[in-house]
Each structure stands twice: as structure tokens, then as C-alpha cells.
Design an enzyme around this catalytic site. Structure first.
Site, PDB file in Angstrom:
ATOM      1  N   CYS A  75       0.871  -1.188   0.000  1.00 52.71           N
ATOM      2  CA  CYS A  75       0.000   0.000   0.000  1.00 52.71           C
ATOM      3  C   CYS A  75       0.903   1.232   0.000  1.00 52.71           C
ATOM      4  CB  CYS A  75      -0.914  -0.004   1.227  1.00 52.71           C
ATOM      5  SG  CYS A  75      -1.978   1.469   1.326  1.00 52.71           S
ATOM      6  N   ASN A 170       1.471  -5.619  -5.507  1.00 47.73           N
ATOM      7  CA  ASN A 170       0.041  -5.911  -5.630  1.00 47.73           C
ATOM      8  C   ASN A 170      -0.365  -5.690  -7.086  1.00 47.73           C
ATOM      9  OD1 ASN A 170       0.335  -3.121  -5.608  1.00 47.73           O
ATOM     10  ND2 ASN A 170      -1.494  -2.754  -4.376  1.00 47.73           N
ATOM     11  N   HIS A 172      -2.208  -4.635 -10.640  1.00 45.70           N
ATOM     12  CA  HIS A 172      -2.915  -3.472 -11.206  1.00 45.70           C
ATOM     13  C   HIS A 172      -3.201  -3.700 -12.684  1.00 45.70           C
ATOM     14  CE1 HIS A 172      -2.508  -0.734  -7.740  1.00 45.70           C
ATOM     15  NE2 HIS A 172      -1.428  -1.443  -7.488  1.00 45.70           N
ATOM     16  N   GLU A 221     -10.257   0.084  -6.193  1.00 45.88           N
ATOM     17  CA  GLU A 221      -9.285  -0.766  -5.512  1.00 45.88           C
ATOM     18  C   GLU A 221      -9.840  -2.146  -5.162  1.00 45.88           C
ATOM     19  OE1 GLU A 221      -6.814   0.444  -2.356  1.00 45.88           O
ATOM     20  OE2 GLU A 221      -6.655   2.520  -3.018  1.00 45.88           O
ATOM     21  N   ARG A 222      -9.007  -3.159  -5.347  1.00 34.50           N
ATOM     22  CA  ARG A 222      -9.316  -4.524  -4.889  1.00 34.50           C
ATOM     23  C   ARG A 222      -9.642  -4.478  -3.399  1.00 34.50           C
ATOM     24  NH1 ARG A 222      -4.560  -9.055  -4.713  1.00 34.50           N
ATOM     25  NH2 ARG A 222      -3.630  -7.348  -3.546  1.00 34.50           N
ATOM     26  N   CYS A 230      -4.728   6.257  -4.834  1.00 31.78           N
ATOM     27  CA  CYS A 230      -4.117   4.926  -4.703  1.00 31.78           C
ATOM     28  C   CYS A 230      -2.643   5.076  -5.045  1.00 31.78           C
ATOM     29  CB  CYS A 230      -4.797   3.928  -5.650  1.00 31.78           C
ATOM     30  SG  CYS A 230      -4.112   2.258  -5.539  1.00 31.78           S
ATOM     31  N   GLY A 233      -1.397   2.277  -7.274  1.00 30.53           N
ATOM     32  CA  GLY A 233      -2.099   2.466  -8.546  1.00 30.53           C
ATOM     33  C   GLY A 233      -1.497   3.601  -9.349  1.00 30.53           C
TER      34      GLY A 233
HETATM   35  N1  LIG Z   1      -6.349  -2.218  -2.474  1.00 28.75           N
HETATM   36  C1  LIG Z   1      -4.931  -2.561  -2.686  1.00 28.75           C
HETATM   37  C2  LIG Z   1      -4.118  -2.288  -1.399  1.00 28.75           C
HETATM   38  C3  LIG Z   1      -3.996  -0.802  -1.075  1.00 28.75           C
HETATM   39  C4  LIG Z   1      -3.384  -0.034  -2.198  1.00 28.75           C
HETATM   40  C5  LIG Z   1      -3.555   1.489  -2.149  1.00 28.75           C
HETATM   41  N2  LIG Z   1      -4.378   2.001  -1.075  1.00 28.75           N
HETATM   42  C6  LIG Z   1      -2.208   2.201  -2.216  1.00 28.75           C
HETATM   43  O1  LIG Z   1      -2.090   3.346  -1.731  1.00 28.75           O
HETATM   44  O2  LIG Z   1      -1.285   1.615  -2.822  1.00 28.75           O
HETATM   45  C7  LIG Z   1      -4.823  -4.055  -3.053  1.00 28.75           C
HETATM   46  O3  LIG Z   1      -5.736  -4.810  -2.728  1.00 28.75           O
HETATM   47  O4  LIG Z   1      -3.793  -4.403  -3.661  1.00 28.75           O
END
Ligand SMILES: N[C@H](CCC[C@H](N)C(=O)O)C(=O)O
Length: 287
Positions: A75, A170, A172, A221-222, A230, A233
């Protein structure tokens, strides 16, 4: 237990931050989900847990739980809140720290002007490692070496949307749109998040290119839904844009909740994320 927490945000992406060093934390996914619930709990996009490191050479371990209670790898906005939290709580005297995550080690740094820059590590660009099913379930073939057609079922009709797939630890999926304000984020975001070609689900980015150094971005977001910003993201969108020859580093990212800056020197190089982190309030909750 009575749990102490700090409510924070990074460009409107909001967090419950917990000191897991001075409090013993062993919650179930249901308890993490309750903390994130905006009516029955505290409410946040993610819950961030600060722990002692398990890896030598790291200052802390950083665990991240989405509002749906699921633990995830990374995150970006949260990493800025993390370094501000450990500094404000006196858990470190350093302005630059190394932090162990499920996705590897990141390095947030408190700048003297109050902004925070995080070395997020290098992006993963091989589709299978995102992970993404590059062979497709309907026989789609890739459009070129950076764009993949994703077939979405929309009310009986099938629409193919060209996506870049990138992992920042994570997953994207990023598409270019003409105008983020009119992009069908709420309609297609869930379809992309749960698309069968993403075995671990995916964060869905909608990127409008303003010029070669400036984008507007919305992310569904997932495990959360659309957030106001994000971090990973933003990293993934800029990496995708630079790889496609559409953007030049550094890139200003206008999210709905604030502004981030992303720098990337190319394949194999780390992505640097710069932006704000704000402490909103301290609290306690019986959980
Ligand atoms: N929802 C994202 C995790 C948080 C990512 C986001 N809040 C950031 O600032 O990178 C996932 O499931 O991979």
C-alpha cells in the site's frame, strides 16, 4: 481488548494505523473488516499494522488489510502514513527507514518540507507474475507486448478493453480513458477487479493523460472499491504510461483526494512515490 489506533490519510486514501509493537494484535479477518467498517467500526480503506521486523536489516514490518478484511502485499499511500506514524510515536528517531512488507522491502523517507518519498521497489512487468492469465480464457491474443484485451460482460454485451498489467507487489490493470470524470469506474471497476484472468483479483486504474508529465487517475481498488487516491495504482499507471511512450518521468498524478508525484528511470529501476500523509485523530475501540 481496548485497542489504541490513529486515523490517518494520504491524499484522501484513509487508514486506521495500529502499533502492533506495544499492543498484542492477533485479529481474524472479521475483526480487521470491523475496524474498516464505516458504520460498525472506525472506518478506513485499509488498516495498517506496525510490527517488529522479521528480516535482518529492516527497521519495521508493515502489514496491510483491505476494508474487506483481506491481507494484501503493498500500500503506497499507507507507507507514507506508516513512516509519519512511527516517527510521531517515537518508535524511531530516523527520518529514513526500511520496511518489510509481503511484497519485499520499501524505504519511506520524511523530507524536511514535510512531504514523504517512498522507494517502492521495481515494478513487476511479466504478466504471469502480476499475476495475470496472459493466454486468456476466450482465446484473446495480446494486442502488443504491453496491452492486453480484457473482455468484460456488460448486460449481455461483451466489450473488450485494452489494459496494461503491472505489479507493485500488488496487482494493477490500467486503462487510458479520455476523461476520468466520465469514466465508467463504478460500472466496470468491479468487473475488472473480479475478472477471471486475475487469479488474485486486481486493482483497476483509469488514467487520463493531460500531458507527458501529468495524469489524472481514478482507481477502483481490490477489496475496497473506489478510493480518493491509490499510491501503488499511481505507480502502476505511470510505469504503464512511460513503457508505452506516453509519459516522461517525473509525472504529476492528480487523484480525487490530492496530488502525488511518481518518478521512474525505467525497467529494473525502483519507482519513487512522493506525497502527503496526515494524522487526523487518535482513538480507542473495544474489539
Ligand atoms: N487495495 C490494494 C491495497 C492498497 C493499495 C492502495 N491504497 C495504495 O495506496 O497503494 C490491493 O488490494 O492491492
Amino acid at each position: 481488548m481496548k485497542l489504541k489506533f490513529t486515523k490517518m490519510h494520504g491524499a484522501g486514501n484513509d487508514f486506521v494505523v495500529i502499533d502492533g509493537i506495544n499492543q498484542h494484535i492477533d485479529f481474524s479477518p472479521a475483526q480487521w473488516k470491523l475496524l474498516g467498517d464505516r458504520r460498525f467500526g472506525v472506518g478506513a480503506d485499509q488498516i495498517l499494522l506496525v510490527e517488529k521486523p522479521t528480516q535482518p536489516g529492516c527497521d519495521f514490518r508493515y502489514r496491510i488489510f483491505n476494508a474487506d478484511g483481506g491481507e494484501v502485499e503493498q500500500c503506497g499511500n499507507g507507507s507514507r502514513a506508516f513512516v509519519k506514524f512511527v516517527s510521531e510515536k517515537g518508535l524511531t528517531a530516523q527520518r529514513s527507514i526500511t520496511v518489510e512488507t509481503k511484497a519485499g522491502v520499501i524505504a519511506p523517507r520524511l523530507e524536511l518540507d514535510g512531504s514523504i518519498t517512498v522507494d517502492m521497489g521495481a515494478p513487476v512487468l511479466e504478466p504471469q507474475r502480476v499475476p495475470f492469465d496472459a493466454d486468456g480464457l476466450h482465446g484473446e491474443r495480446q494486442a502488443d507486448d504491453m496491452l492486453w484485451p480484457l473482455v468484460l460482460e456488460l448486460g449481455g454485451a461483451r466489450e473488450s478493453v485494452l489494459m496494461s498489467v503491472v505489479s507493485m507487489g500488488n496487482p494493477h490493470a490500467v486503462q487510458v480513458v479520455d476523461d476520468v470524470d466520465t469514466a465508467p469506474v463504478e460500472l466496470t471497476g468491479p468487473l475488472i477487479e473480479h475478472h477471471p484472468r486475475f487469479p488474485n483479483r486486481v486493482n483497476a486504474g483509469f488514467m487520463q493523460i493531460v500531458d507527458r508529465g501529468h495524469i489524472r487517475l481514478r482507481v477502483f481498488e481490490r477489496g475496497v472499491g473506489e478510493t480518493l487516491a491509490c499510491g501503488t495504482g499511481s505507480c502502476a499507471a505511470v510505469v504503464a504510461g512511460i513503457r508505452r511512450g506516453l509519459l516522461d518521468s517525473p509525472v504529476r498524478v492528480d487523484a480525487r483526494g490530492g496530488q502525488l508525484s511518481i518518478s521512474w528511470a525505467g525497467v529494473g529501476q525502483p519507482v519513487l512515490l512522493t506525497g502527503p500523509a496526515v494524522t487526523v485523530f487518535e482513538g480507542e475501540i473495544e474489539i
